[in-house]
Write an enzyme that holds these catalytic residues in place. Structure first.
Site, PDB file in Angstrom:
ATOM      1  N   LYS A 204       0.835  -1.212   0.000  1.00 59.33           N
ATOM      2  CA  LYS A 204       0.000   0.000   0.000  1.00 59.33           C
ATOM      3  C   LYS A 204       0.869   1.262   0.000  1.00 59.33           C
ATOM      4  O   LYS A 204       0.572   2.238  -0.692  1.00 59.33           O
ATOM      5  CB  LYS A 204      -0.919  -0.016   1.220  1.00 59.33           C
ATOM      6  CG  LYS A 204      -1.933  -1.151   1.144  1.00 59.33           C
ATOM      7  CD  LYS A 204      -2.582  -1.405   2.487  1.00 59.33           C
ATOM      8  CE  LYS A 204      -3.623  -2.507   2.399  1.00 59.33           C
ATOM      9  NZ  LYS A 204      -4.059  -2.997   3.700  1.00 59.33           N
TER      10      LYS A 204
ATOM     11  N   GLY B 158     -12.231  -5.525   5.424  1.00 57.10           N
ATOM     12  CA  GLY B 158     -13.599  -6.036   5.589  1.00 57.10           C
ATOM     13  C   GLY B 158     -14.354  -5.884   4.271  1.00 57.10           C
ATOM     14  O   GLY B 158     -14.077  -4.968   3.490  1.00 57.10           O
TER      15      GLY B 158
END
Ligand code: NAP
Ligand code: HSE
Length: 419
Positions: free
Chosen positions: A198, A295
């Site tokens: 990231k 999630g």
């Protein structure tokens, strides 16, 4: 009508399908077109799954389908998705991916193949937080001086549970996996590699640095023991896995490692699966982005945002949506009907019967008192301080206007809403 194909209908893919179905009306109002998922791809067709779309096992069923406009890659991995993404772009399909691993290695090649074809990856960094959008668009006027933050939800969830509840490393890793936060191979999370992937994506947007994971400092959280946790607590620190990009003259340093952070620092208060990233620009100063970093739903929220963005590009800028209101029947709530709890301050004569008279007025307006304190102010005067339960703005305003005209009330009542 725009047709989407989803390659990988797991934790995130399922949530993408469900958002596009269940939020269809608001999405078409924002995109200016109807978006449907035509089909999906999974690895194992024998797995029992409750899906509303047709699935096959071959990604090329989607890539070669002339009806599909947007290919969404949510399968994970590096080289296989790289081939799939290349083929999709070469077939002229717009592409959306949440796959930071493939981007960490192949982002520049993919961007070059994409050319003018939309190629979006908001969900690849910090799940539901629109950090890529912020860096690419919102902060585009700035030299980025630094990016620092919590970029892996699994590690932050684990460290929070280990620090606050004393849960053991392995047990909390199992929980993070069950909640759908961890990568298929969780060593990517705990070894710091996922955060590094990231960081590399953010560094490319901020600095145009084309580095690979092997070239930067990466350490994970596997080595952290109860002794380290006890030390941190004793000396007023918490432990966070941080990704850091900082500019130093003509150099950009990139690193991921566990860090002792002062408990008073803002980043120390970011707990659980939440991510928090601070970006410092030379003109704007420090900005902070906070939200769920992993999630299904949080990640799918960013994936679908990219899909909507692709669909509306080229049309008039619908900053306020194509329809107004965006949903039929949606309208402004009368401000008198807004409900809140309230704090009220009254300066009153300190005489028998005054409190009873005042509280009767509360009752007359169906306002329930949660707490009351009387504080002497000066001779024969007192402050009455009330906290109420939920009441409407209308009833509290009416109460205040009736209180104000009582002889025993010595100044205009003052109110603050309790939020
Ligand atoms: P997941 O639950 O493991 O789902 C992966 C899906 O891809 C499954 O449906 C799997 O099929 C399918 N698949 C895997 N390999 C395949 C292959 N070779 N051919 C066809 N289908 C294949 O993973 P996920 O958590 O949704 O993550 C998907 C991507 O999103 C990853 O790149 C991940 O890094 C990224 N991401 C995830 C999160 C998160 O919170 N989960 C957040 C941000 C980004 P089966 O169902 O048959 O196994
Ligand atoms: N495994 C990743 C995390 C998913 O825990 O942050 C979100 O990219």
């Amino acid at each position: 009508m725009i047709r989407v194909g989803v390659i990988g209908v797991g934790t995130v893919g399922r949530a993408v399908v469900s958002i596009l179905e269940e939020n269809a009306s608001i999405i078409s109002a924002r995109a200016g077109d109807t978006i449907i998922v035509k089909s999906g791809v999974v690895r194992n067709l024998d797995k029992v799954r409750d899906l509303s779309i047709l699935v096959s096992q071959d990604p090329y069923d989607i890539i070669n389908d002339p009806e599909i406009d947007i290919v969404v890659e949510l399968m994970g991995g590096i080289e296989t998705p790289f081939e799939i993404l290349k083929s999709a772009l070469k077939n002229g399909k717009a592409v959306v991916t949440a796959n930071k691993a493939v981007l960490a290695y192949h982002r520049y090649e993919l961007q070059e193949i994409a050319g003018e074809i939309p190629f979006e990856f908001e969900a690849s960094v910090a799940g539901g937080i629109p950090i890529i959008n912020a860096l690419r668009d919102g902060l585009s006027a700035n030299h980025i001086l630094s990016i620092m933050g919590i970029m892996n939800g699994t590690c932050n969830f684990m460290l929070t549970k280990m620090m606050k509840e004393g849960v053991a490393f392995d047990a909390v890793l199992d929980e993070a996996q069950a909640l759908g936060y961890a990568e298929a191979d969780p060593t990517f999370d705990i070894g710091g590699f996922d955060a590094a992937h990231k960081l590399l994506i953010l560094a490319s947007i901020a600095y145009g640095i084309d580095a690979k994971p092997e070239e930067i400092l990466i350490e994970g959280i596997e080595g952290i023991t109860q002794a380290d946790i006890a030390f941190a607590k004793e000396f007023g620190y918490t432990i966070k896995l941080l990704g850091i990009a900082a500019r130093d003259g003509a150099e950009v340093e990139l690193r991921v490692h566990a860090s002792l952070v002062r408990e008073s620092a803002m980043i120390a208060k970011i707990d659980g699966v939440m991510n928090g990233i601070s970006v410092v620009g030379d003109r704007v100063g420090e900005t902070l982005y906070y939200g769920p970093g992993a999630g299904g739903n949080a990640t799918a929220s960013a994936v679908v945002a990219n899909i909507i963005d692709i669909v509306r590009s080229g049309k008039r800028s619908p900053m306020l949506g194509f329809n107004h209101p965006l949903e039929e029947g949606l309208h402004l709530k009368n401000r008198d009907d807004i409900c809140s709890k309230y704090y009220l301050r009254l300066r009153v004569l300190d005489k028998p019967g005054i409190l009873a008279k005042i509280t009767q007025l509360f009752a007359d307006h169906s306002i329930s008192i949660e707490a009351v304190i009387q504080r002497p102010s000066e001779t024969e005067c007192a402050h009455l301080l009330f906290a109420t339960h939920e009441a409407t703005e209308r009833s509290v305003r009416e109460l205040m206007s009736q209180l104000e005209v009582l002889d025993a009330v010595l100044e205009t009542p003052y109110m603050i809403r309790i939020v």
